[in-house]
Design a protein around this motif. Structure first.
Motif, PDB file in Angstrom:
ATOM      1  N   ALA A  73      -0.234  23.659 -28.882  1.00 47.80           N
ATOM      2  CA  ALA A  73      -1.584  23.107 -29.030  1.00 47.80           C
ATOM      3  C   ALA A  73      -1.666  21.726 -28.376  1.00 47.80           C
ATOM      4  O   ALA A  73      -2.588  21.457 -27.593  1.00 47.80           O
ATOM      5  CB  ALA A  73      -1.965  23.028 -30.501  1.00 47.80           C
ATOM      6  N   VAL A  74      -0.690  20.868 -28.680  1.00 46.86           N
ATOM      7  CA  VAL A  74      -0.721  19.521 -28.103  1.00 46.86           C
ATOM      8  C   VAL A  74      -0.595  19.608 -26.578  1.00 46.86           C
ATOM      9  O   VAL A  74      -1.333  18.950 -25.835  1.00 46.86           O
ATOM     10  CB  VAL A  74       0.404  18.640 -28.701  1.00 46.86           C
ATOM     11  CG1 VAL A  74       0.369  17.248 -28.074  1.00 46.86           C
ATOM     12  CG2 VAL A  74       0.257  18.537 -30.204  1.00 46.86           C
ATOM     13  N   SER A  75       0.343  20.448 -26.114  1.00 50.23           N
ATOM     14  CA  SER A  75       0.540  20.575 -24.666  1.00 50.23           C
ATOM     15  C   SER A  75      -0.693  21.139 -23.981  1.00 50.23           C
ATOM     16  O   SER A  75      -1.021  20.758 -22.856  1.00 50.23           O
ATOM     17  CB  SER A  75       1.729  21.481 -24.358  1.00 50.23           C
ATOM     18  OG  SER A  75       2.872  21.016 -25.005  1.00 50.23           O
ATOM     19  N   LEU A  76      -1.366  22.046 -24.672  1.00 48.85           N
ATOM     20  CA  LEU A  76      -2.556  22.667 -24.085  1.00 48.85           C
ATOM     21  C   LEU A  76      -3.617  21.605 -23.810  1.00 48.85           C
ATOM     22  O   LEU A  76      -4.210  21.554 -22.728  1.00 48.85           O
ATOM     23  CB  LEU A  76      -3.096  23.723 -25.056  1.00 48.85           C
ATOM     24  CG  LEU A  76      -4.120  24.697 -24.501  1.00 48.85           C
ATOM     25  CD1 LEU A  76      -3.502  25.528 -23.399  1.00 48.85           C
ATOM     26  CD2 LEU A  76      -4.636  25.606 -25.612  1.00 48.85           C
ATOM     27  N   ILE A  77      -3.827  20.741 -24.795  1.00 50.51           N
ATOM     28  CA  ILE A  77      -4.834  19.682 -24.633  1.00 50.51           C
ATOM     29  C   ILE A  77      -4.410  18.733 -23.513  1.00 50.51           C
ATOM     30  O   ILE A  77      -5.191  18.413 -22.617  1.00 50.51           O
ATOM     31  CB  ILE A  77      -5.020  18.920 -25.954  1.00 50.51           C
ATOM     32  CG1 ILE A  77      -5.646  19.856 -26.996  1.00 50.51           C
ATOM     33  CG2 ILE A  77      -5.905  17.687 -25.758  1.00 50.51           C
ATOM     34  CD1 ILE A  77      -5.557  19.355 -28.410  1.00 50.51           C
ATOM     35  N   LEU A  78      -3.125  18.301 -23.566  1.00 54.82           N
ATOM     36  CA  LEU A  78      -2.644  17.373 -22.538  1.00 54.82           C
ATOM     37  C   LEU A  78      -2.687  18.016 -21.153  1.00 54.82           C
ATOM     38  O   LEU A  78      -3.097  17.377 -20.179  1.00 54.82           O
ATOM     39  CB  LEU A  78      -1.219  16.924 -22.863  1.00 54.82           C
ATOM     40  CG  LEU A  78      -1.109  15.854 -23.940  1.00 54.82           C
ATOM     41  CD1 LEU A  78       0.349  15.502 -24.197  1.00 54.82           C
ATOM     42  CD2 LEU A  78      -1.873  14.603 -23.505  1.00 54.82           C
ATOM     43  N   ALA A  79      -2.258  19.284 -21.079  1.00 52.95           N
ATOM     44  CA  ALA A  79      -2.241  19.969 -19.778  1.00 52.95           C
ATOM     45  C   ALA A  79      -3.658  20.052 -19.217  1.00 52.95           C
ATOM     46  O   ALA A  79      -3.877  19.887 -18.016  1.00 52.95           O
ATOM     47  CB  ALA A  79      -1.637  21.355 -19.909  1.00 52.95           C
ATOM     48  N   MET A 142       3.137  18.594 -18.395  1.00 58.32           N
ATOM     49  CA  MET A 142       3.221  18.278 -16.964  1.00 58.32           C
ATOM     50  C   MET A 142       3.287  19.569 -16.141  1.00 58.32           C
ATOM     51  O   MET A 142       2.637  19.696 -15.098  1.00 58.32           O
ATOM     52  CB  MET A 142       4.475  17.447 -16.662  1.00 58.32           C
ATOM     53  CG  MET A 142       4.536  16.125 -17.351  1.00 58.32           C
ATOM     54  SD  MET A 142       3.835  14.795 -16.382  1.00 58.32           S
ATOM     55  CE  MET A 142       5.031  14.642 -15.075  1.00 58.32           C
ATOM     56  N   PHE A 143       4.095  20.516 -16.627  1.00 55.19           N
ATOM     57  CA  PHE A 143       4.289  21.758 -15.880  1.00 55.19           C
ATOM     58  C   PHE A 143       3.003  22.579 -15.825  1.00 55.19           C
ATOM     59  O   PHE A 143       2.507  22.924 -14.744  1.00 55.19           O
ATOM     60  CB  PHE A 143       5.411  22.577 -16.529  1.00 55.19           C
ATOM     61  CG  PHE A 143       5.725  23.858 -15.819  1.00 55.19           C
ATOM     62  CD1 PHE A 143       6.465  23.855 -14.646  1.00 55.19           C
ATOM     63  CD2 PHE A 143       5.274  25.075 -16.318  1.00 55.19           C
ATOM     64  CE1 PHE A 143       6.766  25.042 -13.990  1.00 55.19           C
ATOM     65  CE2 PHE A 143       5.567  26.256 -15.665  1.00 55.19           C
ATOM     66  CZ  PHE A 143       6.310  26.242 -14.500  1.00 55.19           C
ATOM     67  N   GLU A 144       2.409  22.848 -16.985  1.00 54.63           N
ATOM     68  CA  GLU A 144       1.204  23.682 -16.996  1.00 54.63           C
ATOM     69  C   GLU A 144       0.021  22.923 -16.399  1.00 54.63           C
ATOM     70  O   GLU A 144      -0.880  23.529 -15.814  1.00 54.63           O
ATOM     71  CB  GLU A 144       0.868  24.131 -18.407  1.00 54.63           C
ATOM     72  CG  GLU A 144       2.003  24.834 -19.155  1.00 54.63           C
ATOM     73  CD  GLU A 144       2.449  26.146 -18.534  1.00 54.63           C
ATOM     74  OE1 GLU A 144       1.672  26.728 -17.752  1.00 54.63           O
ATOM     75  OE2 GLU A 144       3.584  26.571 -18.831  1.00 54.63           O
ATOM     76  N   GLY A 145       0.023  21.599 -16.541  1.00 53.26           N
ATOM     77  CA  GLY A 145      -1.064  20.792 -15.980  1.00 53.26           C
ATOM     78  C   GLY A 145      -1.169  20.957 -14.469  1.00 53.26           C
ATOM     79  O   GLY A 145      -2.270  20.984 -13.907  1.00 53.26           O
ATOM     80  N   ALA A 146      -0.019  21.077 -13.810  1.00 47.06           N
ATOM     81  CA  ALA A 146      -0.025  21.247 -12.355  1.00 47.06           C
ATOM     82  C   ALA A 146      -0.734  22.541 -11.971  1.00 47.06           C
ATOM     83  O   ALA A 146      -1.547  22.567 -11.044  1.00 47.06           O
ATOM     84  CB  ALA A 146       1.403  21.245 -11.816  1.00 47.06           C
ATOM     85  N   SER A 200       0.640  31.607 -20.584  1.00 47.15           N
ATOM     86  CA  SER A 200       1.914  31.215 -19.972  1.00 47.15           C
ATOM     87  C   SER A 200       2.530  30.057 -20.739  1.00 47.15           C
ATOM     88  O   SER A 200       3.743  30.012 -20.944  1.00 47.15           O
ATOM     89  CB  SER A 200       1.709  30.766 -18.533  1.00 47.15           C
ATOM     90  OG  SER A 200       1.336  31.838 -17.738  1.00 47.15           O
ATOM     91  N   LEU A 201       1.675  29.142 -21.165  1.00 45.69           N
ATOM     92  CA  LEU A 201       2.171  27.980 -21.910  1.00 45.69           C
ATOM     93  C   LEU A 201       2.856  28.429 -23.193  1.00 45.69           C
ATOM     94  O   LEU A 201       3.949  27.970 -23.528  1.00 45.69           O
ATOM     95  CB  LEU A 201       1.010  27.033 -22.202  1.00 45.69           C
ATOM     96  CG  LEU A 201       1.295  25.825 -23.089  1.00 45.69           C
ATOM     97  CD1 LEU A 201       2.411  24.973 -22.504  1.00 45.69           C
ATOM     98  CD2 LEU A 201       0.042  24.987 -23.259  1.00 45.69           C
ATOM     99  N   VAL A 202       2.218  29.351 -23.921  1.00 45.51           N
ATOM    100  CA  VAL A 202       2.821  29.860 -25.163  1.00 45.51           C
ATOM    101  C   VAL A 202       4.197  30.448 -24.863  1.00 45.51           C
ATOM    102  O   VAL A 202       5.187  30.155 -25.535  1.00 45.51           O
ATOM    103  CB  VAL A 202       1.916  30.935 -25.800  1.00 45.51           C
ATOM    104  CG1 VAL A 202       2.616  31.572 -26.992  1.00 45.51           C
ATOM    105  CG2 VAL A 202       0.588  30.325 -26.210  1.00 45.51           C
TER     106      VAL A 202
END
Lengths: 263, 252
Positions: A73-79, A142-146, A200-202
């Motif tokens: 969840a946190v990564s999703l928002i940041l990404a 960082m990875f999914e954000g790209a 993919s993030l999950v």
């Protein structure tokens, strides 16, 4: 040719699917018998949850799932933020911004996620003094954000030039144009690929188990190390991931239904 | 360089010696000077690719000029972003492809700039928007999305949206060219009544009947240059240049 009635086709499809499923289970069962694997399915539920005096207590697998969900969840928002910012930088008029965005994209997309996680964990984390959980979140976003940034960029450039011109001709600033006219339409358009990216993030979040973050995968490995129930636990872990991603797809499908795309 | 001639106070638009070249050495505007008085309706005609639309889009800064100067209501269109925004708020524009915002209702389309630019509350904006929609004859469609409207209705909404900031000038870029023939009339009617109210208008159009009836002046251009500029009656009845006569013979 007239199409077959709906019920008949669905019925036939379901029958085929059931047959395939049965075949799959039979093969696994036979394989297990061949290596004389002894199934202990009845022992699995205790690792999911237990009831003490009618109180629900989450087992290690559910606790791991909670960690996975938190990280995701946190990564999703940041990404999402990183992706949008990078996309805007790449399309900006600033050459420095464009070069920065390009450098970030190429670095992230051309190195393995596992190496990025190790790099952050063994090199950056001690320098910056951040914990494992934070390292995991930074690496994943960082990875999914790209990848998300390329989706955002595609969505934004797919809009007709006339939308920009109409907004500008009304005296809207670039910021307001993005906020009110461009992004609402672009995001609605890219919802399907964005959802795939979230899925993919999950799945990629399982890699953070390598730096001893006790997520769902790590808990699974720990239980297997203790009990040797390799088959049961991996099946269960996979099923949990599957239900999370299916739930996510379902939610997005609902959103898509309630906010139809207009042109 | 020669000093550009400054327009007097009675000109709401002065476009002086505009030059614009597209990549590939295509001259869109070539020493192009047009001035528009307050309340005047100027029609710009010419073959396709002659630079009519480019001229219109330069007036509110949607496209950059290479050289020359543009002043609208005393504000110079220069590198300063405030000037550009200020001019755009004084100038409404209607496009060939309507360009309504498809994710907003008709009412939201007309409200948007009022709320963002003029900081009007939603209810204030709505009140004015409904009046505008009533004026262009689509008030009963206020709550629907643009994809439920006919082309003519969409273009009338686009006119209402452009009027929402109470602009001093309206630009029409082939506003009826994308419409089915039976819908052209309803849009021209709205434009005609705007002109009747004294709105300053610069209109790029192929509707010669409309030009003849509504405009005060006609600018005929080709390859980025003015071929002939004349009062409407003169332009249609006694054009000075042979090129103008040939053009009129072709289209009338």
């Amino acid at each position: 040719m007239k199409p077959a009635p709906l019920f008949k086709t669905v019925y036939r499809d379901l029958l085929g699917f059931a047959a395939l499923l049965a075949l799959g289970f039979w093969l696994i069962g036979r394989g297990g018998a061949n290596i004389s694997y002894r199934w202990h399915w009845q022992q699995v539920p205790q690792y999911l949850y237990s009831l003490e005096d009618g109180r629900f207590i989450a087992g290690p697998l559910l606790q791991g799932l909670m960690v996975t969900l938190e990280i995701t969840a946190v990564s999703l928002i940041l990404a999402g933020c990183i992706g949008l910012a990078t996309a805007l930088l790449r399309m900006s008029s600033s050459p420095v911004g464009r070069i920065l965005a390009w450098g970030y994209l190429e670095t992230i997309r051309n190195t393995p996620l596992l190496v990025q996680i190790f790099f952050l964990y063994f090199v950056m984390a001690p320098i910056l003094d951040i914990g494992r959980f934070a390292t995991a979140v930074v690496a994943l976003s960082m990875f999914e954000g790209a990848y998300a940034s390329e989706i955002f960029r595609a969505g934004i450039t797919s809009l007709a030039k006339g939308q920009w011109e109409a907004a500008f001709s009304l005296g809207l600033t670039r910021f307001d144009t993005y906020r009110k006219v461009i992004l609402p339409q672009a995001i609605r358009r890219i919802l399907p690929p964005l959802t795939s990216q979230a899925i993919s993030l999950v799945k990629d979040s399982a890699l953070v188990s390598t730096i001893a973050v006790y997520d769902l995968t790590m808990e699974g490995r720990a239980i297997i190390a203790e009990t040797f129930m390799t088959f049961e636990i991996w099946f269960t872990v996979a099923a949990i991931y599957l239900s999370v991603t299916l739930l996510l797809s379902g939610l997005v499908a609902l959103v898509e239904r309630y906010y139809p795309q207009r042109s | 360089m020669e000093q550009p001639v400054m327009g007097g106070d009675d000109y709401i638009i002065s476009a002086e010696r505009l030059e614009k070249t597209y990549p590939g050495n295509l001259k869109a505007l070539d020493d192009f000077t047009v001035r528009v008085k307050r309340g005047e309706v100027v029609v710009v005609v010419g073959p396709s690719g002659s630079g009519k639309s480019t001229f219109l889009r330069c007036l509110n800064g949607l496209e950059e000029i290479d050289s020359g100067s543009i002043t609208v209501d005393g504000i110079p269109l220069d590198d300063r972003e405030e000037h550009r925004l200020e001019i755009r708020r004084e100038v409404g524009m209607v496009f060939q492809a309507f360009n309504l915002f498809p994710h907003m209702t008709v009412l939201e389309n007309v409200n948007l700039a009022q709320q963002l630019v003029r900081r009007r509350s939603r209810s204030e904006a709505t009140e004015f928007s409904l009046a505008l929609l009533d004026k262009v004859g689509v008030s009963e469609k206020a709550r629907v999305y643009p994809d439920a409207l006919s082309g003519g209705q969409q273009q009338r909404v686009a006119i209402a949206r452009a009027l929402a900031l109470m602009p001093k000038v309206m630009l029409f870029d082939e506003a009826t060219s994308a419409l089915d023939p039976e819908m052209i009339g309803e849009v021209l009617d709205v434009m005609r009544s705007l002109a009747g109210e004294g709105m300053t208008m610069v209109v790029v159009t192929h509707e010669m009947g409309f030009a003849r009836e509504v405009s005060d002046r006609v600018v005929f251009m080709e390859q980025g240059r003015i071929v002939e500029e004349a009062a409407t009656a003169t332009f249609f009845t006694a054009p000075a240049r042979k090129r103008t006569r040939d053009f009129l013979r072709q289209i009338l």
